[in-house]
Design a protein around this motif. Structure first.
Motif, PDB file in Angstrom:
ATOM      1  N   THR A 152      -1.426 -70.475 -23.026  1.00 42.61           N
ATOM      2  CA  THR A 152      -1.232 -71.754 -22.354  1.00 42.61           C
ATOM      3  C   THR A 152      -2.325 -72.731 -22.778  1.00 42.61           C
ATOM      4  O   THR A 152      -3.441 -72.324 -23.123  1.00 42.61           O
ATOM      5  CB  THR A 152      -1.281 -71.582 -20.823  1.00 42.61           C
TER       6      THR A 152
ATOM      7  N   GLU B  17      -2.763 -75.391 -20.673  1.00 46.18           N
ATOM      8  CA  GLU B  17      -2.909 -76.112 -19.419  1.00 46.18           C
ATOM      9  C   GLU B  17      -4.371 -76.286 -19.038  1.00 46.18           C
ATOM     10  O   GLU B  17      -4.748 -77.278 -18.391  1.00 46.18           O
ATOM     11  CB  GLU B  17      -2.168 -75.362 -18.312  1.00 46.18           C
ATOM     12  N   ASN B  18      -5.223 -75.326 -19.431  1.00 48.57           N
ATOM     13  CA  ASN B  18      -6.645 -75.430 -19.101  1.00 48.57           C
ATOM     14  C   ASN B  18      -7.291 -76.655 -19.753  1.00 48.57           C
ATOM     15  O   ASN B  18      -8.143 -77.303 -19.151  1.00 48.57           O
ATOM     16  CB  ASN B  18      -7.372 -74.159 -19.541  1.00 48.57           C
ATOM     17  N   PHE B  19      -6.900 -76.958 -20.985  1.00 53.83           N
ATOM     18  CA  PHE B  19      -7.432 -78.138 -21.651  1.00 53.83           C
ATOM     19  C   PHE B  19      -6.964 -79.418 -20.956  1.00 53.83           C
ATOM     20  O   PHE B  19      -7.734 -80.381 -20.830  1.00 53.83           O
ATOM     21  CB  PHE B  19      -6.994 -78.144 -23.117  1.00 53.83           C
ATOM     22  N   GLU B  20      -5.713 -79.422 -20.500  1.00 49.19           N
ATOM     23  CA  GLU B  20      -5.202 -80.595 -19.792  1.00 49.19           C
ATOM     24  C   GLU B  20      -5.950 -80.797 -18.479  1.00 49.19           C
ATOM     25  O   GLU B  20      -6.300 -81.935 -18.120  1.00 49.19           O
ATOM     26  CB  GLU B  20      -3.705 -80.422 -19.533  1.00 49.19           C
ATOM     27  N   LYS B  21      -6.209 -79.698 -17.755  1.00 48.86           N
ATOM     28  CA  LYS B  21      -6.947 -79.807 -16.500  1.00 48.86           C
ATOM     29  C   LYS B  21      -8.366 -80.319 -16.733  1.00 48.86           C
ATOM     30  O   LYS B  21      -8.865 -81.181 -15.996  1.00 48.86           O
ATOM     31  CB  LYS B  21      -6.999 -78.446 -15.808  1.00 48.86           C
TER      32      LYS B  21
ATOM     33  N   TRP C  49      -9.529 -82.086 -19.286  1.00 53.09           N
ATOM     34  CA  TRP C  49      -9.536 -83.483 -19.740  1.00 53.09           C
ATOM     35  C   TRP C  49      -9.273 -84.451 -18.596  1.00 53.09           C
ATOM     36  O   TRP C  49      -9.840 -85.562 -18.556  1.00 53.09           O
ATOM     37  CB  TRP C  49      -8.497 -83.651 -20.838  1.00 53.09           C
ATOM     38  N   ALA C  50      -8.437 -84.034 -17.643  1.00 54.56           N
ATOM     39  CA  ALA C  50      -8.104 -84.904 -16.514  1.00 54.56           C
ATOM     40  C   ALA C  50      -9.167 -84.873 -15.423  1.00 54.56           C
ATOM     41  O   ALA C  50      -9.258 -85.811 -14.625  1.00 54.56           O
ATOM     42  CB  ALA C  50      -6.751 -84.495 -15.918  1.00 54.56           C
TER      43      ALA C  50
END
Length: 292
Positions: free
Chosen positions: A71, A73-77, A79-80
């Protein structure tokens, strides 16, 4: 001697069988190889763990299953959760400002030490070398007082100014400039070149490998610098990625290790990519730097 004997070809000498050489066990080579592998494993294991946790769900942080789902998703979390775009911009401006200032000052100082004779040259160059023995952390208090007097606290120039003059850069470029033949100076003078023209057209082009090596070292060091930027910055508008990452990971909200490691990989990825791309040039540049 008869004709029959004269026409008889000489007998070939029997071939001497060469005994195979036995490889002698070299204890020093074996120990060096073993130590190199141990150091390589110690270096790669934390990076491998960070990569594993960053590209897998939090449930697999300590559960190393071969077919665990992947996944991003960790990078998206990550960055946000923090203004990393601003942190990257601040860091890029910081390393660019420092490197430009170092190239300018170190080039002029190194050229003066290498090609001019003036009173006190040896003493001044000794003082430059003594700078290499002074840890920057010792001067934090005095540097902060200076930045306060200049009203530059919480600005990017405040982070950069203490590192603009580099003793290592002056020494490295001076040693390279000393290897340039004097005949090139004379040829440039005959063609009507000024002192700065000789520096620009003769010395700097011949020192490009040294500039590349020093540039990579400088960017890597100041990209990872943490203590001084932490002290002299107070807002998100001026924080570099190292300080931003520490603030992000220190939030007491139960952030998952997978998200923290994803943010860590984002901040270190530019340096890793630059090292992989310029590894050979980096090593060759130091080999050709002319340190004698």
């Amino acid at each position: 001697m008869t004709a029959s004997h004269a026409n008889t070809p000489p007998q070939a000498a029997p071939a001497i069988a060469k005994a195979p050489r036995r490889k002698v066990f070299d204890l020093d080579t074996a120990l060096n190889t073993f130590a190199a592998w141990v150091l390589a494993l110690l270096w790669i294991l934390p990076l491998a763990f960070a990569i594993w946790t960053a590209i897998h769900p939090s449930a697999y942080e300590a559960n190393f299953e071969l077919f665990a789902p992947l996944t991003f998703e960790n990078f998206e979390k990550a960055w946000a959760a923090a203004p990393f775009a601003r942190y990257f911009l601040n860091t890029f401006m910081l390393v660019t400002l420092i490197l430009a200032g170092q190239f300018l000052l170190c080039t002029l100082a190194a050229f003066a030490f290498a090609r001019f004779t003036f009173p006190g040259r040896s003493v001044l160059f000794t003082l430059v070398l003594l700078q290499l023995l002074v840890m920057p952390d010792i001067l934090i208090v005095e540097n902060y007082k200076t930045m306060r007097l200049l009203d530059l606290v919480d600005t990017i120039p405040a982070i950069a100014l203490p590192y603009i003059a580099s003793g290592f850069g002056i020494f490295l470029l001076r040693q390279t400039f000393l290897t340039v033949p004097r005949e090139l100076d004379e040829a440039a003078r005959i063609e009507g070149a000024s002192v700065l023209g000789i520096l620009w057209r003769v010395y700097i082009p011949l020192a490009k490998p040294t500039y590349l090596a020093y540039g990579l070292v400088s960017v890597s060091h100041h990209w990872n610098n943490f203590l001084w930027p932490l002290i002299v910055t107070n807002s998100e508008e001026t924080r570099p990625v190292t300080v931003g990452l520490s603030v992000f990971s220190a939030i007491d909200s139960g952030i998952e290790w997978s998200v923290i490691n994803a943010a860590t990989l984002m901040t270190t990825a530019p340096l890793l990519i630059a090292f992989l791309l310029f590894q050979r040039q980096f090593v060759q540049s130091f080999m050709r730097a002319g340190i004698k």
